[in-house]
Design a protein around this motif. Structure first.
Motif, mmCIF file in Angstrom:
data_model
loop_
_atom_site.group_PDB
_atom_site.id
_atom_site.type_symbol
_atom_site.label_atom_id
_atom_site.label_comp_id
_atom_site.label_asym_id
_atom_site.label_seq_id
_atom_site.Cartn_x
_atom_site.Cartn_y
_atom_site.Cartn_z
ATOM 1 N N GLN A 24 25.728 1.698 -15.037
ATOM 2 C CA GLN A 24 27.032 1.094 -15.335
ATOM 3 C C GLN A 24 26.958 0.239 -16.596
ATOM 4 O O GLN A 24 27.890 0.241 -17.417
ATOM 5 C CB GLN A 24 27.502 0.252 -14.145
ATOM 6 C CG GLN A 24 27.863 1.059 -12.916
ATOM 7 C CD GLN A 24 28.085 0.192 -11.688
ATOM 8 O OE1 GLN A 24 27.596 -0.944 -11.607
ATOM 9 N NE2 GLN A 24 28.832 0.726 -10.720
ATOM 10 N N ALA A 25 25.858 -0.498 -16.750
ATOM 11 C CA ALA A 25 25.702 -1.358 -17.922
ATOM 12 C C ALA A 25 25.626 -0.532 -19.204
ATOM 13 O O ALA A 25 26.214 -0.892 -20.235
ATOM 14 C CB ALA A 25 24.451 -2.219 -17.776
ATOM 15 N N HIS A 26 24.903 0.596 -19.160
ATOM 16 C CA HIS A 26 24.821 1.471 -20.339
ATOM 17 C C HIS A 26 26.186 2.069 -20.667
ATOM 18 O O HIS A 26 26.571 2.167 -21.849
ATOM 19 C CB HIS A 26 23.806 2.595 -20.092
ATOM 20 C CG HIS A 26 22.383 2.209 -20.377
ATOM 21 N ND1 HIS A 26 21.942 1.824 -21.610
ATOM 22 C CD2 HIS A 26 21.293 2.134 -19.544
ATOM 23 C CE1 HIS A 26 20.650 1.552 -21.569
ATOM 24 N NE2 HIS A 26 20.223 1.729 -20.309
ATOM 25 N N ALA A 27 26.934 2.482 -19.644
ATOM 26 C CA ALA A 27 28.259 3.049 -19.878
ATOM 27 C C ALA A 27 29.188 2.024 -20.500
ATOM 28 O O ALA A 27 29.940 2.329 -21.443
ATOM 29 C CB ALA A 27 28.834 3.577 -18.565
ATOM 30 N N ALA A 28 29.141 0.787 -19.999
ATOM 31 C CA ALA A 28 29.981 -0.267 -20.550
ATOM 32 C C ALA A 28 29.563 -0.601 -21.975
ATOM 33 O O ALA A 28 30.412 -0.862 -22.846
ATOM 34 C CB ALA A 28 29.884 -1.515 -19.668
ATOM 35 N N ALA A 29 28.258 -0.611 -22.233
ATOM 36 C CA ALA A 29 27.754 -0.940 -23.562
ATOM 37 C C ALA A 29 28.217 0.095 -24.592
ATOM 38 O O ALA A 29 28.645 -0.251 -25.698
ATOM 39 C CB ALA A 29 26.231 -1.008 -23.524
ATOM 40 N N ARG A 30 28.145 1.398 -24.232
ATOM 41 C CA ARG A 30 28.579 2.429 -25.186
ATOM 42 C C ARG A 30 30.088 2.362 -25.403
ATOM 43 O O ARG A 30 30.565 2.522 -26.541
ATOM 44 C CB ARG A 30 28.179 3.827 -24.696
ATOM 45 C CG ARG A 30 28.521 4.939 -25.699
ATOM 46 C CD ARG A 30 27.841 6.236 -25.339
ATOM 47 N NE ARG A 30 26.393 6.121 -25.350
ATOM 48 C CZ ARG A 30 25.641 6.210 -26.453
ATOM 49 N NH1 ARG A 30 26.222 6.405 -27.636
ATOM 50 N NH2 ARG A 30 24.339 6.094 -26.371
ATOM 51 N N ALA A 31 30.844 2.113 -24.352
ATOM 52 C CA ALA A 31 32.301 2.031 -24.497
ATOM 53 C C ALA A 31 32.679 0.883 -25.423
ATOM 54 O O ALA A 31 33.573 1.015 -26.271
ATOM 55 C CB ALA A 31 32.946 1.856 -23.131
ATOM 56 N N ALA A 32 31.986 -0.243 -25.286
ATOM 57 C CA ALA A 32 32.281 -1.393 -26.137
ATOM 58 C C ALA A 32 31.858 -1.138 -27.579
ATOM 59 O O ALA A 32 32.586 -1.455 -28.525
ATOM 60 C CB ALA A 32 31.590 -2.638 -25.592
ATOM 61 N N ALA A 33 30.663 -0.563 -27.747
ATOM 62 C CA ALA A 33 30.156 -0.313 -29.096
ATOM 63 C C ALA A 33 31.009 0.735 -29.819
ATOM 64 O O ALA A 33 31.170 0.673 -31.042
ATOM 65 C CB ALA A 33 28.705 0.150 -29.036
ATOM 66 N N ASP A 34 31.577 1.688 -29.064
ATOM 67 C CA ASP A 34 32.391 2.754 -29.658
ATOM 68 C C ASP A 34 33.866 2.400 -29.780
ATOM 69 O O ASP A 34 34.653 3.214 -30.268
ATOM 70 C CB ASP A 34 32.259 4.040 -28.822
ATOM 71 C CG ASP A 34 31.003 4.829 -29.154
ATOM 72 O OD1 ASP A 34 30.361 4.517 -30.167
ATOM 73 O OD2 ASP A 34 30.658 5.759 -28.389
ATOM 74 N N ASN A 35 34.252 1.241 -29.313
ATOM 75 C CA ASN A 35 35.658 0.851 -29.361
ATOM 76 C C ASN A 35 36.155 0.813 -30.804
ATOM 77 O O ASN A 35 35.596 0.117 -31.646
ATOM 78 C CB ASN A 35 35.842 -0.521 -28.697
ATOM 79 C CG ASN A 35 37.309 -0.907 -28.615
ATOM 80 O OD1 ASN A 35 38.187 -0.069 -28.408
ATOM 81 N ND2 ASN A 35 37.585 -2.196 -28.794
ATOM 82 N N GLY A 36 37.197 1.584 -31.098
ATOM 83 C CA GLY A 36 37.737 1.643 -32.451
ATOM 84 C C GLY A 36 37.081 2.678 -33.344
ATOM 85 O O GLY A 36 37.382 2.758 -34.538
ATOM 86 N N ARG A 37 36.188 3.497 -32.775
ATOM 87 C CA ARG A 37 35.481 4.523 -33.552
ATOM 88 C C ARG A 37 36.475 5.502 -34.167
ATOM 89 O O ARG A 37 37.476 5.848 -33.569
ATOM 90 C CB ARG A 37 34.518 5.258 -32.617
ATOM 91 C CG ARG A 37 33.680 6.357 -33.263
ATOM 92 C CD ARG A 37 32.636 6.815 -32.250
ATOM 93 N NE ARG A 37 31.841 7.916 -32.770
ATOM 94 C CZ ARG A 37 32.062 9.196 -32.497
ATOM 95 N NH1 ARG A 37 33.076 9.524 -31.690
ATOM 96 N NH2 ARG A 37 31.291 10.135 -33.004
ATOM 97 N N PHE A 38 36.182 5.954 -35.397
ATOM 98 C CA PHE A 38 37.068 6.891 -36.088
ATOM 99 C C PHE A 38 37.159 8.193 -35.301
ATOM 100 O O PHE A 38 36.141 8.867 -35.058
ATOM 101 C CB PHE A 38 36.544 7.187 -37.489
ATOM 102 C CG PHE A 38 36.574 6.010 -38.428
ATOM 103 C CD1 PHE A 38 37.336 4.877 -38.148
ATOM 104 C CD2 PHE A 38 35.842 6.032 -39.619
ATOM 105 C CE1 PHE A 38 37.365 3.798 -39.018
ATOM 106 C CE2 PHE A 38 35.874 4.966 -40.494
ATOM 107 C CZ PHE A 38 36.628 3.844 -40.191
ATOM 108 N N GLU A 39 38.357 8.558 -34.909
ATOM 109 C CA GLU A 39 38.563 9.801 -34.184
ATOM 110 C C GLU A 39 38.713 10.965 -35.173
ATOM 111 O O GLU A 39 39.349 10.811 -36.218
ATOM 112 C CB GLU A 39 39.816 9.705 -33.313
ATOM 113 C CG GLU A 39 39.683 8.751 -32.142
ATOM 114 C CD GLU A 39 38.612 9.182 -31.167
ATOM 115 O OE1 GLU A 39 38.468 10.411 -30.951
ATOM 116 O OE2 GLU A 39 37.902 8.303 -30.629
ATOM 117 N N PRO A 40 38.109 12.115 -34.877
ATOM 118 C CA PRO A 40 38.245 13.276 -35.771
ATOM 119 C C PRO A 40 39.708 13.590 -36.059
ATOM 120 O O PRO A 40 40.540 13.614 -35.154
ATOM 121 C CB PRO A 40 37.579 14.403 -34.975
ATOM 122 C CG PRO A 40 36.615 13.696 -34.077
ATOM 123 C CD PRO A 40 37.271 12.403 -33.711
#
Length: 916
Positions: A461-477
């Motif tokens: 769960q911690a890894h999933a939350a960490a990736r979601a936070a780090a990817d927040n606002g990522r450029f969408e194709p």
């Protein structure tokens, strides 16, 4: 009057000059016309070809008597005497076998395949017409012992006897005597900027080492493509193909290919031709989401996921080390989220090519002076260390040649430009970094992971939350931000901040050959030589040439003696000895000898044996590359190249706490003089066990050598033709590429300071070029059988066995890139005249599974079975051939290499006009 009189005198002289007119026809032994048969006045260059009805007419500036020769590939040659003006000659040619076809490549002199001292494969006009493949170049995959690895729709890599990647610099490809390897990449790029189908006269292929006559690059085989001479093949011919490509990943897409050839013989002295070809389609899409690190899982389940055709996720870090050693942070590697290949390319496959030639015969005989120019541009996908979108690649060649039947002397130049080509892996990395730096992304990941853990979340769960936070606002194709970052990267040639390739490299080549057979009957003696100069100019995007072009040269000389001995009425012995000396300015010279013997028994059986050595100089990339791939830096090992690659690196917080400076400068030399093997360094860091470290410090590269022995048999048994060969290859100083890790501080072997650098990830991974200490050998055999069934049905088949002889357990980290199946089987069945003017052909190919090794990635290529088929209709009144065909009829998709798109099916119809 003074001006007009000379012209009138010239006119009357010309009409009173003796001319002989002849006409007639050429048919086979079944009475069927033979279009495109060559009609030549013996001893001259005067001639013509038959039309679609097998008829010809010819005017000769010569009084009878003289002789006229009729010939066509696959038929025995016939000569008739002309005794009167307006004589009619009706030739009947008896069909021969494939062993009767004449080749030039094996000995640099015309000889039948039956008598060739080494293995040789050939396709001519008949085989091109009847190929089940979509074009003549793809048809090479039906030849015995030949591998055609499909990089993309328009880029195929031909190889024989193993040891191949798509960067196949062990194999040479010549078009009308010109090497069409790209100066920047130093290997052939298939037929992307090669020949159009209606201009192909013949294609010959020599498997295995051919260095004795053709030099360093003909190390593992050589392909010869010969075009039609306008003196012999005049007129306008054209073809048009329309169809679809069908693939699960890309869907059904249109495919268009057309070409036109125009040639004219202005007189017996002057002729010219011009060709143009255009191809457009949609490439085989690559969409594998298998984890390249072989850790398994998907992005959702593997925090260090690195998809095969997902890019940008190659960037990773150990999050505990990045956190400064916080115990709550797990000691695992985490990779950034990447982009799919389909989001980084348009899969446009395109080829536009043109060539032209001027041919002059000042004495109206076989002495010819010619200028040939070629130019081509195209878009395709190339898979090397990464996957590259080759967009608008341009290559041009210009050749001047003097030749007759006894000699040739030619010089040519080859130049390329990278166009808008770019690295898709680097593009994805730069898009990610344009949105958020690696430091910030991993910082956000770590902070969120720690917070989630303290909040009671499980590790998953911690890894999933960490990736979601780090990817927040990522450029969408497809978003404006993504498109802006994408365009910025592919137009930036600085590979630290961009992904564009910028290249305008060139090489200059001259070679010549003289055959003394017309001067002596003792033996056929040839001498020759070649010279090549490279000028690398990638502006620092591929090579270490940011301060200016890199120039270097190499040369070679050779001789060959060939003697035919008639031992008895039933026995003929042909002995051939060749030797070549080659010298690069960076290395000592090498001698490459070849000795062969061929014994012909009762005219229908030939037994041959040969031994030879060969070598290959390190390529331009082996010597001068300086390329950051994202995962590691490739540094060539030319002595003056090691320090030209230089970079300033930031030292980690842990390193600085231990007293190291904030930054450090390191050159590529560190990869060769202060490095550990990458596998041992990563294992030592993962287990905190310094005893696992193994010093690498690879040696500077030197030429690779091969010794090979080959035996073979060719024979005719009534309707059955047999062609068998077997070989054993022994390699010395096998050129290989290795992965090493150079610490930013400490000296390898100290097991303390340098190990601290490894644990702190204060190091650079290098791809180095060196020679292996391991003994590498290979062996194999091929047999081909062909016959006629039920009268006129052609049936042929071949089996090829190839085996690597190498102790992998003794050298577990050594990569050979053998990359060929152990077993291959091919077969074809057809009839060129099932009924009047209608023919068909069906072919089958089988390849068993094999393990593919390359810098892009390693993996199993599954076995495949492929069925292709075509039908064709000749319409003489329209001088046309209509054809309908399909490749991979079963629809079961397959690959020939790890990481490429799966190959689907192609369906097409074509119309070819006046292709004689």
């Amino acid at each position: 009057m003074k001006t007009i009189l000379p012209f009138l005198l010239l006119f009357f002289c010309s009409i009173t000059y003796s001319q002989t007119k002849i006409s007639g026809s050429v048919v086979d032994d079944n009475g069927q016309p033979i279009p495109g048969a060559n009609i030549i006045v013996v001893g001259t260059s005067t001639g013509t070809v038959t039309d679609f009805d097998g008829r010809f007419s010819l005017s000769v500036n010569q009084s009878p008597p003289f002789s006229v020769q009729a010939s066509s590939i696959g038929f025995e040659t016939v000569i008739s005497k002309v005794t009167t003006n307006n004589q009619t000659l009706n030739f009947v040619l008896i069909e021969g076998t494939s062993l009767d076809e004449v080749v030039i490549s094996a000995s640099r002199t015309p000889e039948r395949i039956f008598e060739s001292p080494v293995t040789v494969e050939r396709i001519g006009l008949k085989e091109i017409k009847n190929t089940t493949s979509v074009d003549f170049y793809d048809g090479l995959e039906n030849l015995k012992g030949v591998d055609v690895n499909t990089n993309s729709l328009t880029f195929k890599s031909v190889n024989t006897r193993g040891f191949a990647t798509f960067a196949n610099n062990r194999f040479m490809q010549l078009v009308d005597g010109m090497d069409n390897s790209t100066p920047a990449l130093n290997f052939p790029i298939g037929n992307l900027v090669g020949m159009i189908e209606t201009d192909v006269q013949s294609v010959e292929l020599l498997p295995g080492a051919s260095s004795a006559l053709y030099g360093a690059n003909a190390f593992n085989g050589i392909l010869f493509m010969q075009s039609k001479n306008p003196f012999d093949h005049a007129g306008i011919s054209a073809y048009y193909k329309q169809g679809i490509t069908s693939q699960k990943a890309a869907g059904d897409n249109t495919y268009t290919d057309f070409g036109i050839r125009a040639a004219h013989k202005f007189s017996n002295k002057f002729a010219a031709k011009v060709n143009f070809g255009y191809l457009k389609g949609t490439d085989w899409a690559a969409n594998s989401t298998v984890d390249k690190n072989m850790e398994g899982g998907t992005r959702a389940t593997n925090v260090n996921y690195n998809g095969v055709n997902v890019y940008g996720d190659i960037v990773f870090t150990n999050i505990r080390a990045a956190s400064g050693g916080l115990g709550v942070v797990p000691n695992v590697n985490v990779s950034r989220t990447g982009y799919n290949e389909s989001e980084l390319t348009d899969y446009n496959a395109e080829s536009i090519k043109a060539d032209w030639g001027l041919y002059y015969r000042p004495f109206e005989d076989d002495f010819e002076i010619s200028y040939v120019g070629k130019a081509g541009t195209g878009s395709t996908i190339y898979q090397g260390t990464n996957r590259y979108h080759i967009d608008g690649f341009f290559q041009e060649q210009h050749k001047l040649e003097l030749k007759n039947k006894n000699f040739f002397l030619r010089g040519y130049v080859v130049n390329d430009k990278a166009g808008k080509s770019y690295d898709m892996e680097a593009t994805a990395i730069q898009i990610n970094r344009a949105w958020k730096s690696d430091t910030q992304w991993f910082g956000d990941y770590i902070n969120t992971y720690v917070g989630a853990t303290f909040g009671g979340a499980t590790d998953t769960q911690a890894h999933a939350a960490a990736r979601a936070a780090a990817d927040n606002g990522r450029f969408e194709p497809g978003s404006p931000e993504f498109i802006a970052a994408y365009n910025k990267s592919i137009n930036d040639p600085n590979l630290i901040t961009g992904s564009k390739f910028q290249d305008a490299s060139t090489y200059y080549h001259a070679d010549g050959n003289y055959n003394f057979s017309h001067l002596t009957d003792v033996a056929e003696i040839q001498i020759g030589g070649s010279y090549r100069k490279y000028s690398l100019n990638s502006s620092g995007t591929i090579y270490t040439d940011k301060d200016g072009p890199i120039d270097y040269s190499e040369y070679g000389v050779y001789t060959q003696i060939q003697k035919n001995l008639e031992l008895s009425d039933a026995l003929d012995l042909k002995l051939t000895g060749s030797i070549r000396y080659d010298k690069s300015e960076f290395f000592d010279g090498f001698f490459s000898p070849r000795i062969s013997a061929g014994l012909t028994v009762n005219r229908n059986h030939n037994i041959r044996a040969s031994v030879q050595t060969g070598f290959r100089n390190p390529t331009t990339q082996d010597l001068f590359i300086g390329l950051d791939t994202g995962a590691y830096v490739l540094v060539g090992s030319a002595p003056d190249n090691l320090d030209r690659f230089s970079r300033t690196y930031n030292i980690s917080a842990a390193g600085q706490l231990a007293g190291q400076p904030a930054t450090i400068d390191q050159t590529g030399r560190a990869g060769y003089t202060n490095s550990y093997t990458a596998t041992s360094a990563l294992a030592a860091a993962a287990t905190n066990n310094a005893s696992l470290l193994q010093i690498a410090n690879p040696s500077i590269i030197k030429p690779e050598q091969i010794s090979t022995a080959e035996v073979g048999y060719r024979g005719k048994f009534k309707n059955l033709v047999v062609d068998f060969s077997a070989y054993y290859n022994m390699y010395k100083d096998f050129i290989s590429q290795g992965r090493v890790i150079s610490p930013f501080y400490g000296t390898v072997g100290d097991n303390s300071t340098s190990f601290d650098a490894i644990k702190n990830r204060d190091y650079q991974i290098y791809g180095t070029y060196t020679n292996a200490e391991a003994d590498v050998n290979s062996y194999g055999a091929s047999i081909g059988l062909s016959t006629k069934l039920f009268g006129d049905f052609d049936l042929s088949g071949s089996y090829t066995y190839a085996k690597l002889d190498f102790d992998q357990e003794k050298y577990p980290s050594f990569v050979t890139n053998f990359n060929t199946p152990e077993h291959k089987f091919k077969a074809s069945f057809g009839n060129t005249e099932l009924f009047k003017n209608f023919g068909f052909n069906v072919s089958y190919r089988f390849s068993d599974d094999y393990f593919w090794e390359a810098t892009f990635g390693d993996g199993v290529v599954e076995e495949y079975h492929v069925v292709d088929a075509q039908i064709n209709l000749l319409v003489p009144s329209m001088k046309s051939t209509f054809k309908a065909g399909a490749t991979n009829l079963t629809g079961k998709e397959y690959t020939t290499a790890f990481g490429t798109g799966f190959i689907g099916s192609m369906y097409y119809v074509s119309w070819t006009i006046n292709n004689l």
